[in-house]
Design a protein around this motif. Structure first.
Motif, short mmCIF file in Angstrom:
data_model
loop_
_atom_site.label_atom_id
_atom_site.label_comp_id
_atom_site.label_asym_id
_atom_site.label_seq_id
_atom_site.Cartn_x
_atom_site.Cartn_y
_atom_site.Cartn_z
N SER A 115 0.84 -1.20 0.00
CA SER A 115 0.00 0.00 0.00
C SER A 115 0.86 1.24 0.00
O SER A 115 0.59 2.21 -0.69
CB SER A 115 -0.89 0.02 1.23
OG SER A 115 -1.73 -1.09 1.24
N ASP A 143 -5.84 -0.51 -4.69
CA ASP A 143 -5.25 -1.04 -3.45
C ASP A 143 -6.21 -2.05 -2.82
O ASP A 143 -7.15 -1.68 -2.12
CB ASP A 143 -4.97 0.10 -2.46
CG ASP A 143 -4.15 -0.39 -1.28
OD1 ASP A 143 -3.85 -1.60 -1.23
OD2 ASP A 143 -3.84 0.42 -0.40
N GLU A 144 -5.93 -3.31 -3.05
CA GLU A 144 -6.79 -4.38 -2.52
C GLU A 144 -8.26 -4.03 -2.67
O GLU A 144 -8.98 -3.93 -1.67
CB GLU A 144 -6.46 -4.67 -1.06
CG GLU A 144 -5.01 -5.05 -0.89
CD GLU A 144 -4.69 -5.53 0.51
OE1 GLU A 144 -5.61 -5.98 1.21
OE2 GLU A 144 -3.51 -5.44 0.90
MG LIG Z 1 -2.22 -2.47 2.31
#
Ligand SMILES: [Mg+2]
Ligand SMILES: Nc1ncnc2c1ncn2[C@@H]1O[C@H](COP(=O)(O)OP(=O)(O)OP(=O)(O)O)[C@@H](O)[C@H]1O
Ligand SMILES: Nc1ncnc2c1ncn2[C@@H]1O[C@H](COP(=O)(O)OP(=O)(O)OP(=O)(O)O)[C@@H](O)[C@H]1O
Ligand SMILES: [Mg+2]
Lengths: 252, 278, 230, 255, 255
Positions: free
Chosen positions: D44, D174-175
């Motif tokens: 991240s 991000d995810e």
């Molecule tokens: Mg992360």
């Protein structure tokens, strides 16, 4: 029967005095609100000096009685009259209770509202802020798009209470400032009438009734606005949605 | 002043003069008048706590009548300024007492002889001096802020986790034991922040004592600061009220600061062992 | 020994005020004590704000008002007055020195008075149309506002204004014509207290006759008088 | 093909914790790059350094040929040209794990906000594109609903539409599905797959190896703040070189 | 052996929702009875009806031969004899899912409170027993700590000690481990196992079939407010008769 007639005869006596209370509140709320926003942002600022100054201001005006603030403001304004206001030719404005009253109220409500807004500012979801920044918004655009709408929604119920209590504190103006011509507010009128016939129960009750009625109107209007603001929140989720409650935290 | 010559030598004329001025009889009266403010705050605070507990008990009562009384009491102070109550209660109380008294002592003759609208006759007149006004002020503060306190306590009582009470019941404690050993004891933790708020409000409301003809710190500040042009009355000076009111302004801020410190100590003590949230 | 409760304001030098020693002092305090001495009563002074000073008398908080209060017809409707203990005294205008105010044809002026006084009533009656009347809770405040220029003129008792002008270092001056309002200063008592009224009148007559009143006037009002003895 | 993203020797610390220890990475137009790695490895943080939500302490980022100008290296490093930064950011479409839709605006308003406010585009035109995008991600019917009235999957699809509406040169994910239930996950992965097939340039942080395998052109394995291994899907998943990655992949297979 | 608990035809409704629809159950001295069933089947409610934390609308509860006297049946039913109720409650040691230790008292005070206050026992003696019990459950060192300073497993063990200290005729456990992490769960299950082996009479609500199998003398399966099946461990788990139970057990096996 006679009592009812007395009461009915009494009620309209307060209509004109009530205008003074309403004027004081209406004149100080918008300006106080603007200051409050600036103060809240200042208290939330990264700059230590600005933060300290704003915090100190908020603390001082929340930590001392409005009653004394009125006296203090009047006497300071008076002390400044010969050196500033008169030479500049603005004494007629600066020394007018219709100006000093709102001035003191503005300084006071700015502090209380700022604390409310500051608390709300800190609840703005960080993710939403980041999303705005990630799109390349300027700091002002971020404020407009995310910070402000979130802040005002969280702060509104508490601010409503502040408005009510500011309105109530307008009753202090004519206890502290000189009276121009025959200007009287609700409480002054009640006291005057009382000194004539010593009927505390009648006069003060009617005065209370007037305050109560106006308070209710404020709640109604602000409640409507709140309903509109909170359209985006599902009704059931009461946890994330502060309830507009007649439950003030602060008076002065 | 003669006896103070050594002072002049010690600290110089200016400082000695100001020391003398700030300790003259009028100022000493001012300092002494702080006792009214302090007494009003302390006794008013105690009464507010008592009224608050009663109000909360009434509001949480099983009986609809008591509940209604409690609810009315708690919501009473919301719609109307506190100053109004502050002026009204002492008057109402005085008139109430005089009314009851007049039933005992007034005769038709004495009522007829009385010119004023109130009291009904001279004999029923109740003279209020500073101390009586102070008592009435304390009671008023108690009633007004008792309503706030009741609200705080009522909320705090409900904030105590149900499981804590159920556990006590499950072990056979009587309702009274549950109330005193668990419920009220834990309630304080949830009530303290709110009580701290009410206390600060009450302190600030003590500035209104002068409205009840009590020569309190605000009244004396006005007296001391007012311009004086008569040498017989003391130092001739212009309008110094701003300085005195700023002093009061600072005084109240300091009291607030101290109170907050005290309350945070108290909170730490009351919370000891209990889980911290937030 | 009977107690005489005297209501006074304590903010109206030199009539009644709190001195630097923190005690009530002034002409009326001395006079009150003299009356008590004469009648064999015990004096007890009670301070009251000016505005509710008559209601407080009627409500019984004290028995007589001695607060520089002029005898007027309006007040006589609610209370009785003793004979005057200060003769009818002109009210005067006071303003900043050299302000050049035309008090004969006043317009657009800010006129300061103490609320609920004869001067307030006079100003209300004569000037309200074209001028602003600013009422203050005490006499001191009206002077403070005058000195700071918040009001242009103050109308008040000449006897109270004398020391102000004298000690203002030339900043303030009296001007214009004397305004004759009121019928001298007397003690206010409740209507029904006829007995007390008689006692006080009797005492005042005696004190005037033996020169006590004049001596006190001379002491407190910078040599004014004598009014009541030849 | 043109170089869209170029990261050279990026370092980032939070206080004493060095999270990124010299990462270099590039992506060309049309690339889909998956970032994988265990929790806390700095994925991240790397993604957030691309659009300067975190300012790297050292190293450079170049986007679409434009070098992001930063002050001298160190913990106090900051962008020197806010205008440039905003211009570059408005080319990057970021989709967050927790959607971060603006809760007080309708979905349509959410999508239209940045193009109008930041890119100063014409309102009518933006509106048309926004509606088309909402249709594309399958939630056209929800245009006037508020975020709180949508399911998680719908919210994430709205967030993707919002990111697309600025016509980004590079999409950052991000995810995007890890806050979703498995059923909702499928919806969102479908949309991302569609974007990959369209040939969009994307950087994708994910824990879902199956999906990474399916959409990626290149896979980058981050470990303890460094790139431990990278290559095509076949290289990384088929012919794993590093022990660490093998270990990671076997653990991921179990989950 | 003596009958410790006897429940006959118990009904309980919350408003319009009938949660228990006629449950009869008994336990003799030394019995360990496990209550199993899916969520919402009424297990907790049944347990809470035993010590009258919920008042049953209909049906009777007899504990240690003493019948709990309640007023006439219906939603307003209430105990008629508060003294009797308290006496009976002080024979029942209840352990809650969320421990419910009194947070303002130390662990030792928690354990000593009920014996002293309710049973009016001698302080010194109670103290001795309390310390012994804390030692037994393995947290003697924590006697003067406050609950918030303990881990969940330690708190639950303290809660068990608190229940034991009133020398209960019957112990009631409502999912005593479901608020705990798996590691902490083990600690608490160990203590309960120890009590079972000692021959204490216990009613145990649990979701852990393995554990139920291990400690129970009898297992009761509650379904939609009724007892669908009951019997020894072997009968219930080995020779399951009801389809519902089979379904439940297979689902529980997976979890
Ligand atoms: Mg992360
Ligand atoms: N703002 C911050 N302040 C301090 N430490 C941070 C901050 N952001 C991240 N970290 C730390 O940096 C390390 C890497 O975090 P990062 O979020 O990049 O990991 P990740 O690979 O995305 O993990 P995950 O798969 O759990 O999201 C973590 O140890 C984290 O605690
Ligand atoms: N105080 C209450 N008021 C209203 N409904 C309740 C109350 N307590 C429980 N219920 C309802 O009664 C039903 C049975 O609840 P109970 O807690 O007994 O189930 P359970 O078998 O213990 O489930 P779980 O395994 O989830 O704890 C549920 O539908 C629940 O919502
Ligand atoms: Mg349960």
């Amino acid at each position: 029967m006679e009592l009812i007639q007395t009461i009915i005869a009494e009620i309209p006596l307060y209509a004109q005095p009530a205008l003074f209370n309403i004027y004081f509140a209406a004149a100080s709320l918008p300006i106080g609100f603007v200051f409050a926003v600036l103060l809240a942002l200042g208290k939330n600022s990264k700059n230590a000096l600005i933060r300290r100054l704003c915090s100190a201001y908020i603390y001082a005006f929340r930590g001392s009685p409005l009653f004394i603030q009125f006296f203090m403001f009047y006497s300071i304004m008076l002390a400044l009259n010969p050196v500033w206001w008169r030479p500049w030719g603005i004494a007629w404005l600066m020394m007018n209770p219709l100006f000093i009253g709102p001035l003191a109220l503005v300084m006071n409500t700015a502090a209380y509202s700022a604390e409310i807004l500051y608390g709300a500012l800190r609840t703005v979801p960080k993710g939403e802020l980041e999303a705005a920044r990630a799109f390349g918004m300027t700091p002002f655009q971020v404020f407009r798009t995310v910070t402000w709408p979130n802040t005002i929604r969280v702060a509104w119920p508490a601010y409503t209470n502040e408005v009510v209590f500011l309105f109530h504190s307008t009753a202090l103006v004519y206890f502290t400032l000189p009276v121009i011509n025959a200007q009287r507010d609700i409480l002054n009128t009640a006291q005057n009438l009382f000194e004539r016939d010593f009927n505390a129960f009648l006069h003060f009750s009617i005065a209370a009734l007037w305050f109560l009625a106006i308070t209710m109107v404020i709640f109604l209007v602000f409640g409507r606005v709140y309903e509109r603001m909170m359209r985006h929140m599902p009704k059931e989720r009461t946890t994330s949605r502060p309830r507009l409650r007649f439950g003030p935290k602060y008076i002065r | 002043m003669d006896g103070a010559f050594w002072l002049f030598d010690l600290v110089g004329e200016d400082i000695a003069f100001w020391l003398g001025y700030l300790t003259n009889g009028k100022h000493l009266n001012w300092y002494a008048s702080f006792r009214f403010t302090i007494m009003a705050a302390i006794f008013g605070g105690c009464l507010a706590l008592v009224f608050g507990l009663l109000g909360a008990a009434a509001k949480g009562s099983r009986f609809a009548v008591l509940r209604a009384i409690g609810t009315i009491y708690v919501s009473m102070v919301r719609g109307v300024p506190d100053v109004l109550f502050f002026l009204f209660f002492p008057l109402a109380f005085e008139q109430g007492v005089e009314w009851v008294w007049s039933m005992q002592v007034c005769t038709p003759d004495s009522i007829a002889a009385d010119q004023a609208n109130w009291p009904p006759c001279r004999e029923a007149n109740w003279l209020l001096s500073t101390y009586e006004y102070l008592i009435l002020a304390c009671v008023s503060l108690g009633i007004i802020f008792g309503a706030f306190t009741a609200n705080v306590i009522h909320g705090a009582m409900r904030a105590v986790p149900r499981g804590q009470l159920e556990a006590a019941r499950a072990y056979g404690m009587s309702e009274f034991q549950v109330l005193t050993r668990i419920h009220i004891r834990q309630m304080w933790v949830y009530a303290l922040p709110g009580l701290s708020n009410v206390w600060l409000l009450l302190i600030k409301a003590t500035s209104l004592l002068s409205l009840l003809q009590i020569a309190d710190i605000v009244w004396w500040a006005g007296q001391l600061g007012s311009p004086n042009f008569l040498p017989q009355a003391g130092l001739v000076h212009g309008d110094w009220r701003w300085a005195y009111f700023i002093a009061l302004f600072v005084f109240y801020i300091l009291v607030t600061l101290l109170s907050e410190k005290g309350f945070s100590r108290l909170t730490v003590w009351a919370r000891r062992g209990m889980p911290v949230e937030g | 020994q009977e107690t005489l409760r005297i209501g006074t304001e304590g903010a109206y030098a030199p009539w009644n005020f709190v001195n630097d020693a923190g005690e009530l002092a002034g002409f009326e305090i001395d006079l009150g004590n003299a009356i008590c001495e004469h009648t064999g009563m015990t004096c007890e002074f009670v301070q009251s704000e000016w505005d509710p000073i008559i209601p407080n008398l009627v409500a019984g908080n004290y028995d007589v008002i001695m607060a520089g209060m002029s005898i007027t017809d309006e007040r006589l409707e609610t209370i009785n007055f003793t004979q005057d203990y200060f003769p009818p005294d002109p009210s005067n205008y006071i303003a900043a020195t050299g302000a050049g105010i035309d008090i004969e044809n006043p317009s657009g002026l800010r006129i300061g008075v103490q609320g609920n006084t004869i001067q307030a009533a006079y100003a209300e009656e004569n000037f309200a149309a074209d001028n602003t009347i600013v009422s203050f809770a005490t006499f001191d405040q009206s002077i403070a506002d005058l000195a700071a220029g918040n009001v242009d003129v103050v109308l008040a008792d000449g006897s109270s204004l004398d020391p102000v002008v004298e000690n203002s270092g030339g900043a303030l001056e009296m001007f214009g014509p004397d305004v004759m309002v009121g019928g001298g200063v007397g003690g206010g008592v409740r209507k029904e207290d006829t007995e007390l009224l008689a006692t006080l009148d009797e005492a005042l007559t005696a004190l005037k006759a033996d020169g006590t009143v004049d001596a006190l006037i001379a002491e407190w009002f910078d040599g004014a008088g004598p009014f009541y003895t030849e | 093909m043109t170089q869209i993203l170029e990261i050279t020797d990026l370092h980032k610390s939070f206080g004493n914790l060095e999270v990124l220890k010299g990462v270099s990475l590039d992506a060309r137009a049309g690339d889909v790059v998956s970032l994988i790695g265990s929790s806390g490895s700095g994925k991240s943080t790397l993604l957030r350094c691309i659009n300067m939500l975190e300012i790297p302490n050292q190293g450079d980022v170049t986007i679409d040929g434009e070098h992001v100008s930063l002050s001298s290296e160190g913990p106090d490093r900051h962008p020197t040209d806010p205008f440039q930064l905003r211009r570059i950011r408005s080319k990057l479409g970021m989709v967050f794990q927790s959607f971060n839709l603006w809760s007080h605006m309708t979905i349509l308003e959410n999508v239209m906000e940045a193009p109008i406010l930041v890119q100063k585009r014409d309102k009518a035109e933006v509106r048309e594109q926004a509606l088309a995008l909402l249709d594309k991600v399958g939630i056209a019917a929800k245009a006037d609903a508020f975020p709180a009235q949508l399911s998680g999957g719908q919210q994430q699809r709205a967030a993707i539409a919002r990111a697309l509406c600025i016509n980004p040169t590079l999409m950052l994910f991000d995810e995007p599905t890890s806050a979703l239930d498995p059923e909702l996950e499928v919806e969102v992965l479908g949309v991302i797959k569609m974007l990959a097939d369209e040939g969009r340039t994307m950087i994708l942080v994910t824990h879902d190896m199956k999906f990474a395998r399916e959409v990626s052109d290149r896979v980058v394995f981050l470990h303890l703040g460094k790139i431990e291994e990278q290559g095509t899907v076949d290289e990384v998943f088929g012919a794993t070189k590093s022990d660490r990655l093998r270990q990671f992949l076997s653990a991921a297979g179990h989950a």
